[in-house]
Write a protein that holds these residues in place. Structure first.
Motif, PDB file in Angstrom:
ATOM      1  N   GLN A  24       0.807  -1.219   0.000  1.00 31.15           N
ATOM      2  CA  GLN A  24       0.000   0.000   0.000  1.00 31.15           C
ATOM      3  C   GLN A  24       0.841   1.271   0.000  1.00 31.15           C
ATOM      4  N   ILE A  25       2.108   1.146   0.324  1.00 28.07           N
ATOM      5  CA  ILE A  25       2.979   2.328   0.331  1.00 28.07           C
ATOM      6  C   ILE A  25       3.460   2.580  -1.090  1.00 28.07           C
ATOM      7  N   GLY A  26       2.946   3.640  -1.691  1.00 36.55           N
ATOM      8  CA  GLY A  26       3.279   3.938  -3.077  1.00 36.55           C
ATOM      9  C   GLY A  26       2.481   3.111  -4.067  1.00 36.55           C
ATOM     10  N   HIS A  56       4.846   2.318  -6.988  1.00 33.38           N
ATOM     11  CA  HIS A  56       5.777   3.302  -7.536  1.00 33.38           C
ATOM     12  C   HIS A  56       6.546   3.889  -6.354  1.00 33.38           C
ATOM     13  N   ARG A  57       7.740   3.328  -6.089  1.00 27.78           N
ATOM     14  CA  ARG A  57       8.569   3.763  -4.958  1.00 27.78           C
ATOM     15  C   ARG A  57      10.004   3.980  -5.440  1.00 27.78           C
ATOM     16  N   ARG A  90       8.981   6.362   3.326  1.00 27.73           N
ATOM     17  CA  ARG A  90       7.911   5.821   4.185  1.00 27.73           C
ATOM     18  C   ARG A  90       8.084   4.317   4.356  1.00 27.73           C
ATOM     19  N   ALA A  91       8.413   3.629   3.269  1.00 27.88           N
ATOM     20  CA  ALA A  91       8.606   2.181   3.335  1.00 27.88           C
ATOM     21  C   ALA A  91       9.794   1.837   4.226  1.00 27.88           C
ATOM     22  N   ASN A 138      10.096   2.452 -11.664  1.00 29.36           N
ATOM     23  CA  ASN A 138       8.973   3.354 -11.843  1.00 29.36           C
ATOM     24  C   ASN A 138       7.732   2.583 -12.291  1.00 29.36           C
ATOM     25  N   HIS A 139       6.617   2.802 -11.548  1.00 26.12           N
ATOM     26  CA  HIS A 139       5.319   2.215 -11.906  1.00 26.12           C
ATOM     27  C   HIS A 139       5.451   0.723 -12.201  1.00 26.12           C
TER      28      HIS A 139
END
Length: 411
Positions: free
Chosen positions: A18-20, A27-28, A37-38, A82-83
């Protein structure tokens, strides 16, 4: 055999997802807000296990398990392409976290002071250069390299992003070689070999080398309508001939798992009515056998040299990089195989890794092993990347089982 809490493992993976979150993936990118955050999420989880954990000056998360007994290092990376997919890197992080918990909850191992230190290396995905966290960890990342690095997407300097993340001036952690018996990493396969054979576990034997090249052809730019075919010096045609020769030659000299790719071709000036005077391509091949690598290199060099000699255009081969295959140690392979025999009998194989991983950076410095679980459809580096819950749980059990066995062995 050390076991895990399967519900807790899956819960953590889905929480991290759920993060990103992006579509069904994440996407992180490295040092983004969601990446940090992760990392803080992981620190909190590790501290709850009883570890001392922090984020170092290159954004690697490292924990330290309590006790004076035997220790393993385990982990992977937590940022994403990315994505892209939700399991690439994250699976290995949560496996390491769950193994650390399982060891902490095992009375015998706890009494021996055993533990699993967890590490989430930064920038394995190459947003700034690739493997910066693991290279820093083994002392192979200079301050000058950090100074020069910029994000590949928007060009922001690495130093600026480290400062924004609150990491300016924070020391970078380095490997304590005497602390660890081995380093373990788990990963999705990122290919379709396991799924196509109906298997659940791949025990990695080696990580392939990647040899990358630039092939350049120089001709004469001219008018596409008035220049006779017999007098043309078409750099694009020369490059096409090289590509055709590669496809004719490589299948006869490659090994079963050799792969090769033309990643980019450029014709200049690139107009529809202009004969290209300059053409180049980026080319790579991968294999885990040094003899195969040398054979492919020799063939490529011969193809380019012969095109240069035959004319009418010049052709040259430029080496961009040539990495070394990383061999996984037999002791760790054996521990994975024993655990796979217990949790996935008849559904595991030995196999090389066709992709690069932090384990290849750590392998020259610590006994290292890797474990694969299937990728549905062989898809990775895309938001549709996925693995079944059943395979995730089996992999987690094998990973923790091997960790417990390695920690239980006499020194």
């Amino acid at each position: 055999m050390l076991n895990i809490n399967a519900d807790r493992l899956l819960s953590d993976l889905y929480e991290l997802r759920q993060i990103g979150a992006y579509k069904t993936g994440v996407h992180r990118p490295t040092l983004s807000e969601d990446d940090m955050r992760a990392r803080r999420w992981l620190v909190d989880k590790l501290e709850a296990v009883g570890h001392v954990a922090h984020i170092d000056g290159i954004a690697t998360v490292i924990s330290r398990a309590p006790g004076d007994g035997p220790k393993l290092l385990a982990g992977s990376h937590i940022e994403s392409q990315n994505h892209a997919g939700w399991l690439d890197g994250a699976l290995g992080i949560v496996y390491a976290l769950e193994a650390a918990r399982a060891v902490a909850e095992d009375a015998d191992l706890k009494a021996r002071g055993a533990g699993v230190d967890v590490i989430a290396f930064s920038d394995e995905e190459g947003h700034f250069g690739g493997f910066f966290g693991s290279k820093s960890f083994v002392g192979d990342l200079s301050e000058d390299t950090i100074d020069a690095a910029c994000d590949r997407t928007h060009g922001t300097p690495l130093r600026e992003m480290l400062a924004t993340a609150g990491l300016a001036g924070v020391p970078r952690v380095t490997l304590e070689r005497d602390r660890y018996r081995a380093f373990l990493e788990a990963h999705i396969e990122q290919g379709d070999s396991l799924e196509s054979d109906g298997l659940s576990i791949g025990v990695v034997t080696s990580i392939v080398a990647i040899w990358q090249y630039r092939v350049v052809c120089e001709g004469a730019q001219n008018h596409a309508g008035t220049t006779r075919m017999a007098t043309r010096k078409d750099a694009g045609a020369a490059l096409r001939r090289i590509c055709r020769r590669i496809e004719e030659t490589f299948p006869d000299i490659a090994a079963e798992r050799s792969v090769w790719t033309v990643g980019r071709m450029t014709l200049e000036p690139g107009g529809p009515s202009i004969i290209p005077g300059h053409a180049e391509m980026l080319f790579q091949f991968r294999d885990a056998d040094p003899d195969v690598l040398a054979r492919l290199h020799a063939a490529l060099a011969t193809i380019v040299t012969e095109e240069d000699s035959a004319g009418p255009c010049s052709a040259r081969l430029e080496v961009i990089s040539q990495t070394t295959p990383a061999v996984m140690v037999r002791e760790v392979q054996s521990a994975f195989v024993t655990a796979a025999d217990a949790f996935a009998p008849t559904k595991h194989i030995m196999m090389p890794s066709g992709a690069g991983h932090d384990a290849q950076v750590i392998a020259p410095h610590l006994p290292t092993g890797m474990l694969f679980v299937p990728s549905i459809g062989g898809i990775s580096h895309h938001w549709s990347e996925n693995t079944s819950d059943d395979d995730i749980v089996v992999g987690g059990r094998v990973f923790a089982g091997a960790a417990g066995a390695l920690l239980s062995q006499p020194r």
